[in-house]
Write an enzyme that holds these catalytic residues in place. Structure first.
Site, PDB file in Angstrom:
ATOM      1  N   SER A  62     -11.138  -1.075  -1.220  1.00 10.41           N
ATOM      2  CA  SER A  62      -9.885  -1.035  -0.447  1.00 10.41           C
ATOM      3  C   SER A  62     -10.123  -1.382   1.010  1.00 10.41           C
ATOM      4  O   SER A  62      -9.235  -1.910   1.683  1.00 10.41           O
ATOM      5  CB  SER A  62      -9.258   0.362  -0.528  1.00 10.41           C
ATOM      6  OG  SER A  62      -8.689   0.590  -1.788  1.00 10.41           O
TER       7      SER A  62
ATOM      8  N   ALA B  87      -6.282  -8.276  -8.881  1.00 10.69           N
ATOM      9  CA  ALA B  87      -7.496  -8.944  -8.394  1.00 10.69           C
ATOM     10  C   ALA B  87      -7.993 -10.041  -9.324  1.00 10.69           C
ATOM     11  O   ALA B  87      -8.506 -11.062  -8.870  1.00 10.69           O
ATOM     12  CB  ALA B  87      -8.608  -7.920  -8.155  1.00 10.69           C
TER      13      ALA B  87
ATOM     14  N   ASP C   5       0.836  -1.195   0.000  1.00 11.96           N
ATOM     15  CA  ASP C   5       0.000   0.000   0.000  1.00 11.96           C
ATOM     16  C   ASP C   5       0.876   1.251   0.000  1.00 11.96           C
ATOM     17  O   ASP C   5       1.994   1.227  -0.529  1.00 11.96           O
ATOM     18  CB  ASP C   5      -0.939  -0.029   1.214  1.00 11.96           C
ATOM     19  CG  ASP C   5      -2.302   0.561   0.899  1.00 11.96           C
ATOM     20  OD1 ASP C   5      -2.386   1.794   0.755  1.00 11.96           O
ATOM     21  OD2 ASP C   5      -3.274  -0.204   0.791  1.00 11.96           O
TER      22      ASP C   5
ATOM     23  N   VAL D 200      -5.325 -15.133  -6.768  1.00  8.93           N
ATOM     24  CA  VAL D 200      -5.627 -14.034  -5.856  1.00  8.93           C
ATOM     25  C   VAL D 200      -7.049 -14.175  -5.325  1.00  8.93           C
ATOM     26  O   VAL D 200      -7.960 -14.556  -6.060  1.00  8.93           O
ATOM     27  CB  VAL D 200      -5.454 -12.679  -6.569  1.00  8.93           C
ATOM     28  CG1 VAL D 200      -5.957 -11.528  -5.711  1.00  8.93           C
ATOM     29  CG2 VAL D 200      -3.988 -12.459  -6.943  1.00  8.93           C
TER      30      VAL D 200
ATOM     31  N   ASP E 121      -2.603   2.362  18.008  1.00  7.61           N
ATOM     32  CA  ASP E 121      -3.322   1.127  17.707  1.00  7.61           C
ATOM     33  C   ASP E 121      -2.511   0.178  16.832  1.00  7.61           C
ATOM     34  O   ASP E 121      -2.893  -0.979  16.647  1.00  7.61           O
ATOM     35  CB  ASP E 121      -4.651   1.426  17.013  1.00  7.61           C
ATOM     36  CG  ASP E 121      -5.844   1.256  17.944  1.00  7.61           C
ATOM     37  OD1 ASP E 121      -5.671   0.674  19.025  1.00  7.61           O
ATOM     38  OD2 ASP E 121      -6.953   1.701  17.580  1.00  7.61           O
TER      39      ASP E 121
ATOM     40  N   HIS F  10      -4.021   6.013   3.304  1.00  8.15           N
ATOM     41  CA  HIS F  10      -4.650   4.781   2.831  1.00  8.15           C
ATOM     42  C   HIS F  10      -4.073   3.525   3.478  1.00  8.15           C
ATOM     43  O   HIS F  10      -4.793   2.673   4.005  1.00  8.15           O
ATOM     44  CB  HIS F  10      -4.509   4.707   1.311  1.00  8.15           C
ATOM     45  CG  HIS F  10      -5.370   3.691   0.642  1.00  8.15           C
ATOM     46  ND1 HIS F  10      -4.963   2.390   0.422  1.00  8.15           N
ATOM     47  CD2 HIS F  10      -6.619   3.782   0.116  1.00  8.15           C
ATOM     48  CE1 HIS F  10      -5.915   1.727  -0.206  1.00  8.15           C
ATOM     49  NE2 HIS F  10      -6.936   2.546  -0.405  1.00  8.15           N
TER      50      HIS F  10
END
Length: 481
Positions: A395, A339, A169, A344, A178, A210
């Site tokens: 996403s 994808a 990413d 995948v 976190d 993102h």
């Protein structure tokens, strides 16, 4: 704002072998060749070779054709090269060499955009001050976790620390409270040049939230503060493949997949599609190179034990399954990479109503499962540098699936990618095609779902069910009732 100020580890330099790839030094060989054009803009290319081709032979061919090799992945016979000679790709062969940078320049030239003043770069993200991040419990806002059958914080289902998920990413914030314990710096790397760079600055986020958002959905701590991820306890590696302009180029994606396989990561999450073009379904003669390098990398990573999960894209188009490497690309259909590749796990998105989100792409034979991605006004809350924010998209759907797979990998350390995938799919909640998909109420169907309740183009095998996947003997409650 500057990049996150963290100690910089040694970068990867020439003549060393890292993660099964040969990393070269600065361009030298072709620069002084009088047959090569001088002074041109240096562009980056991915180049395919017949398997197996030795690194020395690949380098010699690239040098002869006025380029310089940056990195070579011998396992898949793919190189990343640079050249300032505009004839480089022609010499290698357009069926073997491709430059996303050249593609964007050509598109700009065709539209006349090169005469327009360039847009300024995105603003740099501020460094997170953990003391200023709210410690309030926001789990009550996580409708998405209820949708996939996960209870609130302090839950019983936690992941194992030896399970590492590569988040391919835009980078993960290393200072977010976190994520601080979940982040795995030793397995993190920047891949924007096509070669892995382990320096902290290479994998940290610079302009985009993102990657941090995706990482939080997977692994945010279950500590009663902020949000809780699907698989708290697992580790996430920041593998940066999206640049500051939002581009995910093929060489970066190949590098990320090969790095994850070399580091023996159990899973990777790809909440992007490789985008040298405006849409994933725009095709041309040279698109086959992009398909081939991605297919080789995914197939190698899967065989090495790394399962990849990818978002189906937000283009609301019907996708075509992608062929395996060596078979050519999908032809004239809309092909989303990675994808659409067979190895995948492709994920579509649903909103709180458990209906395919209007933006989500779909396609029978492409979509494997679906997960919460949200709709306008009801997006998915997760971590961002400095705090928390809601975002919508496939996403966000993909990391829910990656998190469930991370729980599965934690419960079944010996499972290989095929076993993880089959368990995920068999325990998903079947969802039939909707009787009508007229989102605007104008009497026209906005998309067409084909297939049956157990497997269709909108939802694949169904909505992922975390509780049933991890404890299949337990009767699953229906979170929609």
């Amino acid at each position: 704002m500057s990049l996150l100020a963290r100690p910089r580890r040694a970068a990867v330099f020439a003549a060393v072998v890292l993660a099964g790839c040969a990393v070269m030094g600065p361009p030298t060989a072709a620069a002084d060749d009088p047959a090569c054009a001088q002074g041109g803009r240096v562009l980056r290319y991915v180049v395919t070779f017949d398997r197996p081709t030795a690194e020395s032979a690949a380098r010699a061919e690239i040098t002869r054709d006025c380029g310089a090799m940056t990195v070579y992945y011998p396992q898949i016979a793919v190189a990343v090269a640079t050249s300032g000679d505009p004839g480089f790709a022609d010499r290698i062969g357009l069926d073997r060499a491709f430059s996303a940078q050249a593609e964007r320049l050509a598109a700009a030239h065709a539209s006349g955009a090169e005469t327009v003043k360039p847009q300024p770069a995105r603003a740099q993200l501020p460094r997170t001050d953990p003391a200023k991040v709210s410690s309030a419990d926001r789990s009550g806002e996580q409708w998405d976790m209820q949708a996939i059958n996960l209870p609130g914080p302090r839950r019983a289902q936690h992941g194992a620390r030896d399970v590492v998920v590569g988040v391919l990413d835009s980078g993960i914030d290393p200072d977010h409270p976190d994520l601080a314990r979940a982040l795995d710096p030793a397995d993190s790397a920047g891949c924007l040049t096509g070669a892995p760079d382990t320096a902290d600055a290479a994998w940290a986020p610079t302009t985009s939230v993102h990657g941090t958002h995706v990482a939080g959905i997977i692994a945010a701590a279950d500590d009663g503060h902020g949000i809780t991820g699907v698989a708290p306890g697992v580790r996430v590696a920041s593998v940066k493949v999206i640049d500051d302009r939002g581009h995910a180029d093929p060489e970066a994606a190949v590098c990320g997949l090969m790095w994850a396989a070399a580091r023996q990561m159990r899973l990777t999450n790809s909440s992007f599609f490789v985008n040298p073009w405006t849409l994933s379904c725009i095709r041309g003669d040279d698109r086959g190179v992009v398909h081939e390098v991605l297919a080789r990398a995914v197939e190698y990573a899967t065989a090495a034990g790394t399962l990849n999960v990818a978002a189906a894209t937000n283009e609301a188009v019907g996708l075509t399954p992608s062929a395996r490497s060596g078979s050519g690309s999908a032809g004239t259909g809309c092909e989303a990479l990675p994808a659409g590749l067979r190895d995948v796990v492709a994920v579509s998105a649903v909103g709180p109503d458990r209906v395919k989100a209007g933006y989500s792409s779909y396609g029978l034979g492409v979509i494997d499962v679906t997960a919460p991605g949200g709709e306008t006004g009801q997006c998915v809350l997760s971590t961002v540098p400095g705090g928390y924010a809601p975002l919508c998209g496939t996403s966000m759907a993909a990391p829910h699936v990656t998190g469930v797979l991370a729980l599965l990998a934690s419960a079944h350390p010996g499972y290989r990618p095929r076993q993880l995938r089959r368990t995920l799919e068999s325990e998903a909640m079947p969802m039939p095609c909707p009787a009508s998909y007229d989102l605007t109420g104008d009497g026209i169907q906005d998309a067409y779902c084909t297939g049956y309740e157990g497997y269709n183009g909108f939802y694949g095998h169904g909505l992922v069910d975390a509780l049933a996947a991890v404890t299949p003997a337990v009767a699953r409650p229906d979170p929609g009732r």
